[in-house]
Design an enzyme around this catalytic site. Structure first.
Site, mmCIF file in Angstrom:
data_model
loop_
_atom_site.group_PDB
_atom_site.id
_atom_site.type_symbol
_atom_site.label_atom_id
_atom_site.label_comp_id
_atom_site.label_asym_id
_atom_site.label_seq_id
_atom_site.Cartn_x
_atom_site.Cartn_y
_atom_site.Cartn_z
ATOM 1 N N HIS A 21 0.721 -1.078 0.187
ATOM 2 C CA HIS A 21 0.007 0.198 0.051
ATOM 3 C C HIS A 21 0.884 1.361 0.153
ATOM 4 O O HIS A 21 1.906 1.162 0.542
ATOM 5 C CB HIS A 21 -0.897 0.004 1.226
ATOM 6 C CG HIS A 21 -1.854 -0.932 1.143
ATOM 7 N ND1 HIS A 21 -3.175 -1.065 2.068
ATOM 8 C CD2 HIS A 21 -2.217 -2.204 0.469
ATOM 9 C CE1 HIS A 21 -3.951 -1.842 1.916
ATOM 10 N NE2 HIS A 21 -3.125 -2.788 1.007
ATOM 11 N N CYS A 69 -2.283 -0.071 7.393
ATOM 12 C CA CYS A 69 -1.469 0.985 7.389
ATOM 13 C C CYS A 69 -1.580 1.973 8.480
ATOM 14 O O CYS A 69 -0.942 2.797 9.008
ATOM 15 C CB CYS A 69 -2.121 1.663 6.087
ATOM 16 S SG CYS A 69 -1.571 0.833 4.496
ATOM 17 N N CYS A 104 -6.232 1.877 5.834
ATOM 18 C CA CYS A 104 -6.852 0.449 6.324
ATOM 19 C C CYS A 104 -6.216 0.335 7.525
ATOM 20 O O CYS A 104 -5.133 0.831 8.175
ATOM 21 C CB CYS A 104 -6.505 -0.690 5.114
ATOM 22 S SG CYS A 104 -4.866 -1.020 5.234
ATOM 23 N N GLU A 107 1.202 3.815 1.670
ATOM 24 C CA GLU A 107 1.596 4.395 3.203
ATOM 25 C C GLU A 107 2.451 3.426 3.615
ATOM 26 O O GLU A 107 3.550 3.800 4.229
ATOM 27 C CB GLU A 107 0.246 4.251 4.058
ATOM 28 C CG GLU A 107 -1.171 5.150 3.973
ATOM 29 C CD GLU A 107 -2.032 4.446 3.122
ATOM 30 O OE1 GLU A 107 -3.252 4.459 3.456
ATOM 31 O OE2 GLU A 107 -1.641 3.370 2.405
#
Length: 185
Positions: A74, A107, A104, A76
Site C-alpha cells: 500500500h 496502514c 486501512c 502508506e
C-alpha cells in the site's frame, strides 16, 4: 519506478502543480494526488501518499499491490519504509503523512508503530478506515502512541472523484472480475 504503458484505460485526470512557495496541507496532498494518478497509470488502485518533515518531502509512493503481487504494498507502507530509510530512524516523530484515502487497518497500525506526528487523509473510509472511519486505532485506551489526525477536507472531492472514476471504469471493463470490483467509496 518507470510507468508501464497504460492499460486497460487511460487516466482522465491531470496532475496538479502546486506552488512551491506555500507548503501547506493542500500542497502536500496535491503531491499525494499526483502519486494516485501514477498508480492509476500502472493499473493500480489510485491511492497516493507523501511524507514530509520540516516542509520537505522525504518519501512518496503509490499502491503497487497488483504489480508487485504484494498485499502489503500500500502507498502508506511503502512511504513509511522510504521515510525511515531517508532519516535513518524508524521513529518518524516529526513527520506528517498525507494520503488520498483513509488508511486501512494495516496502514493505520503502521502509522502508529512508526510514531508519525500527524496523518492527513483526503477521503474517509467508513468501511475499512482505521483512523476515524470504521474505527480509530489511535484512540485505543492502551495504545502507546497517538497521532494527530486531519480527516477529510484537504482535496477530498478531487481524491474521491479519482477513486470513484477508477472503480467505475474498472467495473465496466470487459471481463472485470469480482476481485477487481473494489470499493469506490
Amino acid at each position: 519506478m518507470s510507468v508501464p504503458p497504460e492499460k486497460p484505460f487511460p487516466c482522465p485526470f491531470e496532475k496538479r502543480f502546486p506552488s512551491q512557495l506555500v507548503r501547506d496541507d493542500t500542497f502536500f496532498m496535491s503531491l499525494a494526488f499526483n502519486q494516485a494518478i501514477d498508480a492509476w497509470r500502472c493499473d493500480e488502485v489510485p491511492i497516493g501518499c507523501v511524507i514530509e518533515r520540516e516542509g520537505e518531502v522525504i518519501a512518496f509512493a503509490h499502491n503497487t499491490v497488483e504489480h508487485g503481487e504484494d498485499p502489503t504494498a500500500h502507498a502508506e507502507m511503502l512511504a513509511i519504509t522510504q521515510a525511515a530509510a531517508a532519516i535513518g530512524n524508524w521513529r518518524l516523530e516529526n513527520c506528517t503523512l498525507y494520503v488520498t484515502k483513509e488508511p486501512c487497518p494495516m496502514c493505520s497500525g503502521a502509522t502508529l508503530m512508526s510514531r508519525l506526528k500527524r496523518v492527513v487523509y483526503a477521503v474517509p473510509d467508513p468501511k475499512m478506515g482505521c483512523l476515524g472511519g470504521a474505527t480509530n486505532l489511535s484512540e485505543l485506551p492502551r495504545v502507546n502512541h497517538r497521532c494527530e489526525i486531519t480527516a477529510g477536507g484537504v482535496l477530498e472531492d478531487e481524491c474521491r472523484e479519482l477513486i470513484r472514476a477508477y472503480f467505475k471504469l474498472k467495473r465496466a471493463a470487459p471481463g472485470a472480475s469480482s476481485e477487481e470490483n473494489g470499493s469506490g467509496d
